[in-house]
Write a protein that holds these residues in place. Structure first.
Motif, short mmCIF file in Angstrom:
data_model
loop_
_atom_site.label_atom_id
_atom_site.label_comp_id
_atom_site.label_asym_id
_atom_site.label_seq_id
_atom_site.Cartn_x
_atom_site.Cartn_y
_atom_site.Cartn_z
N LEU A 102 0.84 -1.21 0.00
CA LEU A 102 0.00 0.00 0.00
C LEU A 102 0.87 1.26 0.00
N ARG A 103 1.94 1.21 0.78
CA ARG A 103 2.84 2.37 0.83
C ARG A 103 3.45 2.62 -0.55
N SER A 104 3.80 1.52 -1.23
CA SER A 104 4.40 1.66 -2.56
C SER A 104 3.43 2.32 -3.52
N SER A 105 2.16 1.91 -3.42
CA SER A 105 1.15 2.52 -4.30
C SER A 105 0.97 4.00 -3.98
N LEU A 106 0.98 4.32 -2.68
CA LEU A 106 0.83 5.74 -2.30
C LEU A 106 2.01 6.58 -2.79
N GLU A 107 3.21 6.02 -2.73
CA GLU A 107 4.38 6.76 -3.19
C GLU A 107 4.35 6.95 -4.70
N ASN A 108 3.81 5.93 -5.42
CA ASN A 108 3.65 6.09 -6.87
C ASN A 108 2.69 7.25 -7.17
N LEU A 109 1.62 7.32 -6.36
CA LEU A 109 0.66 8.42 -6.54
C LEU A 109 1.34 9.77 -6.27
N GLN A 110 2.18 9.85 -5.25
CA GLN A 110 2.87 11.10 -4.91
C GLN A 110 3.83 11.52 -6.01
N ARG A 111 4.50 10.51 -6.62
CA ARG A 111 5.41 10.86 -7.71
C ARG A 111 4.64 11.41 -8.91
N SER A 112 3.45 10.92 -9.11
CA SER A 112 2.63 11.42 -10.22
C SER A 112 2.13 12.84 -9.94
N PHE A 113 1.89 13.15 -8.69
CA PHE A 113 1.38 14.47 -8.30
C PHE A 113 2.29 15.03 -7.21
N SER A 114 3.33 15.67 -7.67
CA SER A 114 4.40 16.10 -6.77
C SER A 114 3.95 17.20 -5.80
N THR A 132 3.44 7.79 2.58
CA THR A 132 4.61 8.03 1.76
C THR A 132 5.80 8.34 2.64
N GLY A 133 6.91 7.72 2.32
CA GLY A 133 8.12 7.93 3.10
C GLY A 133 8.06 7.36 4.49
N GLY A 134 6.96 6.62 4.78
CA GLY A 134 6.79 6.05 6.11
C GLY A 134 6.51 7.09 7.16
N LEU A 135 6.27 8.33 6.76
CA LEU A 135 6.05 9.41 7.71
C LEU A 135 4.70 9.24 8.40
#
Length: 582
Positions: A102-114, A132-135
């Motif tokens: 799930l974290r990986s998917s969220l980080e992919n979303l963040q990379r798409s929308f910086s 994202t980033g485990g924060l």
């Protein structure tokens, strides 16, 4: 009040009486031209200013509207992306699956929308399952407003600082705190049961970039854009995090939605346009207020220039009208001025006294005719008057000539043309008073023709008269213009010599004597020789009057007669004083 108005009218009449017709016409036309042109120019300038100002205000409002619309569209897009991500079919297995995936998917979303600084998923209890980033992963966000709202609906939170999240992020280069906009979307399974909340924190820097882009491309380089919260606090722009508007002013802005107004900032007039964001599509909006501000002097420069140009054209038109007024007034007043000048010359210059015909208007033609007719009537009266004056002048001249002749008869000797005794004594008295007052010299000559009785007896009385005339002629030619000669009676003459000393007086007396001796009198072809005896006396301070001087000269004449005739004898004043004393 009535008395005051009467005084004003009287004053105006006095002023009118001192102004020429040309000046009055020019002034009237000029005033009307200035009033009409000024009114039209002022009206046109006002309309142009208002229209241009309205266009400028509309343009500034459009800039604020553009920025506001872009903000709402951006937020609507981010909200829609979060919602679509939460509802994606592939994600249904990950919400309750492996947190790492799930974290990986969220980080992919963040990379798409910086623009998202953080994206995380919290279960229904508020525990962050993946982020994202485990924060904040494993942390509870149950008390966060975005989580509480996200449990019920798609929610968007206003700009705020997230202190806990900011402490986990890399410190910014400008040391400014992180500010975020929250988007929360409820996550449900295929049955519609609530699983948790998908939350995202948008970094507020994206709004700064958006505003800069609008400022750079709105065509108004001096416009400053600001974003305010619905409470009137500045979220982005000058005086950030301060309350810019409040109370009734804020209520009016929110109610109006869009418009312009003027305000003062540090003593400078500013033109401010505003637009209140109302959302876009499913995004309900946060009522952000976008303002675009420009200095009034810059924003309304075109409007002011347009008004000034119209006023300048109006002023130029007014000047042209003034020039035309002067030309027209001269043209209208020229016949009247010509009539006035010609009428003024009547009686002052030689020549005809008739006015030239004038034209230019019906009134001028009628006035010219009336004046010419009047002059013709005056001319007839003048001719009659001149005839009467001529007769009166002739009579007056005759009377004057008669008076002059009478005066000459009264003052001169009828035979010789010299002064008589009466007129001579009057002149001699004045001369003696002058000599006594100013210490001047004076002399008197007594002249008598030698052997005059023998001439009468030998040649007749007519010859004697010729002899008297000849002696008078020689005496008159020998003396100066300032001297006076008179015939006292018979063959005796007296001469008054002014401003003269003793030596000169003796010389003059001898010159008269010798001139007479050289003269000849012709009578009936007979040449008669003449001689005279001369007695001379000088003025003395002891003389009581002119009679004393004449008497002394007469005594000198007596001595000259007794001592041989044809000679001059100076009788000194001492002898007379001695005789007077004896």
């Amino acid at each position: 009040m009535r008395a005051l108005l009467q005084q004003v009218r009287d004053r105006l009449h006095v002023i009118e009486d001192h102004l020429t017709v040309r000046t009055q016409i020019a002034a009237a036309v000029a005033v009307m031209s200035v009033v009409l042109v000024g009114t039209l120019a002022a009206g046109a300038a006002l309309i142009s200013y208002r229209n241009t100002a309205a266009l400028i205000e509309s343009s500034l409002t459009a800039t604020a509207s553009t920025a506001s619309g872009r903000l709402d569209r951006f937020m609507a897009t981010r909200q829609q992306e979060m919602k679509l991500f939460a509802e994606m079919q592939p994600m249904q297995t990950q919400w309750q699956g492996d947190p790492v995936a799930l974290r990986s998917s969220l980080e992919n979303l963040q990379r798409s929308f910086s623009e998202f600084a953080w994206i995380g998923y919290a279960d229904v209890n508020g525990d962050v399952v993946a982020a994202t980033g485990g924060l904040l992963q494993g942390k509870s966000v149950a008390e966060r407003p975005w989580f509480k709202q996200g449990l019920e609906r798609v929610a968007v939170g206003d700009v705020h600082e997230a202190i806990l999240l900011a402490s986990l992020l890399t410190q910014r280069a400008n040391n400014e705190p992180y500010r975020f906009v929250d988007i929360a979307v409820p996550v449900r399974d295929t049955n519609g049961d609530l699983l948790g909340v998908l939350g995202g924190h948008l970094n507020w820097d994206w709004a700064s970039n958006l505003i800069k882009d609008v400022e750079a491309n709105d065509g108004n380089a001096d416009a400053t854009l600001s974003i305010l919260s619905k409470g009137g606090m500045v979220l982005l722009g000058p005086q950030k995090e301060t309350i810019r508007y409040g109370g009734d002013e804020l209520a009016r802005i929110v109610k109006t939605g869009a418009g312009t107004f003027r305000e003062t900032d540090n003593g400078e007039q500013m033109l401010t346009a505003f637009h209140v964001g109302k959302g876009h599509r499913d995004y309900q909006g946060l009522n952000w207020i976008v303002t675009a501000t420009q200095p009034a002097s810059v924003a309304l420069k075109a409007a002011i220039w347009s008004a000034q140009m119209i006023l300048a054209i109006g002023a130029a038109t007014a000047l042209i009208a003034l020039s035309l007024a002067v030309v027209v007034s001269r043209r209208i007043a020229a016949p009247i001025v010509a009539l006035t000048r010609e009428a003024d010359r009547i009686g002052r210059a030689h020549g005809p006294t008739m006015l030239a015909r004038q034209s230019g208007s019906a009134e001028v033609v009628q006035l010219s005719r009336a004046l010419r007719s009047l002059l013709r009537r005056i001319g007839i009266a003048e001719e009659r008057t001149k005839e009467a004056e001529l007769r009166a002048t002739e009579n007056a001249m005759q009377l004057q000539e008669d008076m002059l002749k009478l005066r000459q008869l009264a003052d001169t000797d009828f035979m010789t043309g010299l002064m008589n005794r009466r007129s001579f004594l009057a002149v001699a008295d004045d001369a003696m008073a002058f000599c006594r007052r100013y210490k001047r010299n004076m002399a008197t000559l007594m002249i008598d023709i030698d052997h005059f009785k023998k001439i009468n007896d030998t040649h007749g009385h007519a010859a004697g008269d010729d002899a008297i005339k000849r002696v008078a002629e020689v005496v008159n030619q020998s003396i100066r213009t300032t001297d006076k000669a008179a015939r006292f009676g018979g063959e005796e003459f007296v001469v008054l010599l002014r401003e003269i000393d003793q030596e000169t007086a003796v010389l003059l007396a001898d010159r008269i004597r010798t001139s007479i001796e050289s003269a000849r009198v012709s009578h009936d072809n007979v040449v008669i020789t003449l001689t005279v005896s001369v007695g001379l006396a000088l003025f003395d301070e002891s003389d009581r009057d002119v009679q004393d001087v004449i008497e002394r000269a007469d005594q000198g004449l007596y001595v000259a007669k007794k001592t041989g005739r044809n000679r001059t004898f100076l009788m000194p004043a001492e002898d007379q004083r001695a005789a007077r004393a004896a």
